[in-house]
Scaffold this motif. Sequence first.
Motif, PDB file in Angstrom:
ATOM      1  N   THR A  88      42.429  36.863  48.664  1.00 19.42           N
ATOM      2  CA  THR A  88      43.182  35.719  49.179  1.00 19.42           C
ATOM      3  C   THR A  88      44.072  35.076  48.133  1.00 19.42           C
ATOM      4  O   THR A  88      45.158  34.591  48.461  1.00 19.42           O
ATOM      5  CB  THR A  88      42.223  34.672  49.772  1.00 19.42           C
ATOM      6  N   GLU A  89      43.653  35.084  46.870  1.00 17.31           N
ATOM      7  CA  GLU A  89      44.514  34.509  45.840  1.00 17.31           C
ATOM      8  C   GLU A  89      45.740  35.373  45.582  1.00 17.31           C
ATOM      9  O   GLU A  89      46.821  34.859  45.285  1.00 17.31           O
ATOM     10  CB  GLU A  89      43.731  34.271  44.548  1.00 17.31           C
ATOM     11  N   VAL A  90      45.590  36.692  45.699  1.00 18.15           N
ATOM     12  CA  VAL A  90      46.769  37.558  45.600  1.00 18.15           C
ATOM     13  C   VAL A  90      47.722  37.249  46.741  1.00 18.15           C
ATOM     14  O   VAL A  90      48.939  37.103  46.538  1.00 18.15           O
ATOM     15  CB  VAL A  90      46.373  39.053  45.623  1.00 18.15           C
ATOM     16  N   LEU A  91      47.198  37.129  47.953  1.00 20.72           N
ATOM     17  CA  LEU A  91      48.045  36.853  49.107  1.00 20.72           C
ATOM     18  C   LEU A  91      48.698  35.480  49.001  1.00 20.72           C
ATOM     19  O   LEU A  91      49.848  35.300  49.425  1.00 20.72           O
ATOM     20  CB  LEU A  91      47.233  36.956  50.394  1.00 20.72           C
ATOM     21  N   ARG A  92      47.987  34.515  48.447  1.00 16.60           N
ATOM     22  CA  ARG A  92      48.574  33.180  48.262  1.00 16.60           C
ATOM     23  C   ARG A  92      49.714  33.202  47.245  1.00 16.60           C
ATOM     24  O   ARG A  92      50.739  32.545  47.437  1.00 16.60           O
ATOM     25  CB  ARG A  92      47.499  32.195  47.792  1.00 16.60           C
ATOM     26  N   ALA A  93      49.526  33.957  46.173  1.00 20.47           N
ATOM     27  CA  ALA A  93      50.481  33.926  45.064  1.00 20.47           C
ATOM     28  C   ALA A  93      51.647  34.882  45.241  1.00 20.47           C
ATOM     29  O   ALA A  93      52.710  34.671  44.644  1.00 20.47           O
ATOM     30  CB  ALA A  93      49.762  34.243  43.755  1.00 20.47           C
ATOM     31  N   ARG A  94      51.455  35.935  46.041  1.00 21.74           N
ATOM     32  CA  ARG A  94      52.455  36.997  46.129  1.00 21.74           C
ATOM     33  C   ARG A  94      52.895  37.201  47.582  1.00 21.74           C
ATOM     34  O   ARG A  94      52.303  38.009  48.311  1.00 21.74           O
ATOM     35  CB  ARG A  94      51.877  38.297  45.556  1.00 21.74           C
ATOM     36  N   PRO A  95      53.948  36.517  48.031  1.00 23.00           N
ATOM     37  CA  PRO A  95      54.403  36.707  49.406  1.00 23.00           C
ATOM     38  C   PRO A  95      54.897  38.112  49.699  1.00 23.00           C
ATOM     39  O   PRO A  95      54.995  38.516  50.861  1.00 23.00           O
ATOM     40  CB  PRO A  95      55.533  35.679  49.559  1.00 23.00           C
ATOM     41  N   ASP A  96      55.200  38.892  48.647  1.00 18.70           N
ATOM     42  CA  ASP A  96      55.636  40.276  48.841  1.00 18.70           C
ATOM     43  C   ASP A  96      54.480  41.204  49.183  1.00 18.70           C
ATOM     44  O   ASP A  96      54.693  42.327  49.639  1.00 18.70           O
ATOM     45  CB  ASP A  96      56.329  40.790  47.575  1.00 18.70           C
ATOM     46  N   VAL A  97      53.249  40.758  48.966  1.00 20.84           N
ATOM     47  CA  VAL A  97      52.064  41.591  49.165  1.00 20.84           C
ATOM     48  C   VAL A  97      51.517  41.417  50.575  1.00 20.84           C
ATOM     49  O   VAL A  97      51.327  40.296  51.050  1.00 20.84           O
ATOM     50  CB  VAL A  97      50.980  41.249  48.125  1.00 20.84           C
ATOM     51  N   GLN A  98      51.275  42.538  51.229  1.00 27.00           N
ATOM     52  CA  GLN A  98      50.680  42.529  52.563  1.00 27.00           C
ATOM     53  C   GLN A  98      49.270  43.113  52.575  1.00 27.00           C
ATOM     54  O   GLN A  98      48.520  42.867  53.516  1.00 27.00           O
ATOM     55  CB  GLN A  98      51.559  43.325  53.539  1.00 27.00           C
ATOM     56  N   ALA A  99      48.929  43.889  51.552  1.00 26.77           N
ATOM     57  CA  ALA A  99      47.624  44.553  51.529  1.00 26.77           C
ATOM     58  C   ALA A  99      47.069  44.562  50.115  1.00 26.77           C
ATOM     59  O   ALA A  99      47.821  44.690  49.144  1.00 26.77           O
ATOM     60  CB  ALA A  99      47.741  45.983  52.052  1.00 26.77           C
ATOM     61  N   VAL A 100      45.755  44.434  50.023  1.00 30.95           N
ATOM     62  CA  VAL A 100      45.065  44.428  48.732  1.00 30.95           C
ATOM     63  C   VAL A 100      43.889  45.391  48.802  1.00 30.95           C
ATOM     64  O   VAL A 100      43.127  45.397  49.776  1.00 30.95           O
ATOM     65  CB  VAL A 100      44.565  43.011  48.367  1.00 30.95           C
ATOM     66  N   VAL A 101      43.762  46.196  47.765  1.00 30.64           N
ATOM     67  CA  VAL A 101      42.645  47.129  47.618  1.00 30.64           C
ATOM     68  C   VAL A 101      41.863  46.750  46.370  1.00 30.64           C
ATOM     69  O   VAL A 101      42.457  46.534  45.304  1.00 30.64           O
ATOM     70  CB  VAL A 101      43.150  48.584  47.491  1.00 30.64           C
ATOM     71  N   HIS A 102      40.560  46.682  46.502  1.00 26.99           N
ATOM     72  CA  HIS A 102      39.698  46.513  45.328  1.00 26.99           C
ATOM     73  C   HIS A 102      38.703  47.661  45.304  1.00 26.99           C
ATOM     74  O   HIS A 102      37.983  47.888  46.284  1.00 26.99           O
ATOM     75  CB  HIS A 102      38.951  45.184  45.360  1.00 26.99           C
ATOM     76  N   ALA A 103      38.699  48.412  44.203  1.00 25.25           N
ATOM     77  CA  ALA A 103      37.838  49.592  44.101  1.00 25.25           C
ATOM     78  C   ALA A 103      37.234  49.674  42.711  1.00 25.25           C
ATOM     79  O   ALA A 103      37.627  48.932  41.796  1.00 25.25           O
ATOM     80  CB  ALA A 103      38.635  50.854  44.417  1.00 25.25           C
ATOM     81  N   HIS A 104      36.286  50.596  42.537  1.00 26.45           N
ATOM     82  CA  HIS A 104      35.540  50.743  41.287  1.00 26.45           C
ATOM     83  C   HIS A 104      35.608  52.187  40.777  1.00 26.45           C
ATOM     84  O   HIS A 104      34.584  52.866  40.687  1.00 26.45           O
ATOM     85  CB  HIS A 104      34.080  50.348  41.494  1.00 26.45           C
ATOM     86  N   PRO A 105      36.783  52.694  40.427  1.00 26.20           N
ATOM     87  CA  PRO A 105      36.887  54.089  39.967  1.00 26.20           C
ATOM     88  C   PRO A 105      36.254  54.256  38.577  1.00 26.20           C
ATOM     89  O   PRO A 105      36.695  53.614  37.618  1.00 26.20           O
ATOM     90  CB  PRO A 105      38.402  54.339  39.903  1.00 26.20           C
TER      91      PRO A 105
END
Length: 242
Positions: A88-105
Amino acid sequence: MTGFAQERALVAAACRVLAARGLADGVLGHVSLRTGPNTLLVRCRGPHERGLAFTEPADIRHVDLDGAPAGEGELAEHAVPNELPLHTEVLRARPDVQAVVHAHPPDVVAADLAGLSIRPIVGAFDIPGAQLAAGGVPVYPRGVLVRNRRLAREMVDALGDRPVVLLRGHGLTSAAGGVEQAVLQAISVDRLAGLTLRITASGGRLVDLPDADLAELPDLGSGFTVATAWRHELARADVGAD
C-alpha cells in the motif's frame, strides 16, 4: 465476494508463476493489483493455506489501503498479509505503479548478503533484465518484516523511482504498471542474481556490459517482452489466467 473475476485470476496465476520459478517457496510472498485510488486486490491467507504454488482466485481479496474489506465478505475467512503496508505504501507513493510483487528468491538474498550487486552483466541473454540492471537495483538495508507504514515508507524511499528494490536478508519488491511486468521483473533480477553467484563461485570476475553494447540492445516491444514472455510463464507453470 463479487467482482474482478479476471483480475483475481490474474493475481492468483502470478502467485503460482512465482512459486514455479522458485521465487516464493512455501507460504511466503504476495502479489497485489490496484483497482482504484484507495483499493487493491491482494493475495490473502485463508483457513486452508497451502502456499503460493496453490493459490486460487478465491485467495485474492479486495481491500482498501488500510487493509479493511472493500466489499461484502472479502475478509470473512481470509486475512491480509502481515506485510500489506509494503504494497500500500508503494501504491500511495507511486501513481505510475499498478501492481506490486513481494517474493523471497534465495539467490537474490544470497547475492546481496555476499555484497554482490545486481549489475548489467548480460546483454541479449536477457534484454529487459540488462536494461533494468543498468538503471540500478537499490537495496533496502534492513532485514525486517515490513509490517507497518513506517518501515514500508523506508522501503519506498530506498525504491525511489526504480522498478525493483532488494530487501536485505529478506527478498525483493517489484513494482510495475501491470501484474505480468512486475513478475517478469522479479524473474529477471533473480536470473541475474543466480548468474552472479555462479560466476563468482567459479572464480570469474563480474564485468558490466559496455555502454556501446547496452545502446545496441533493441526495444522488442511489450508484445514480445511482456505478452509472449507471460504466456510462456503461464505454460511452464501450467496455470491459466482466466
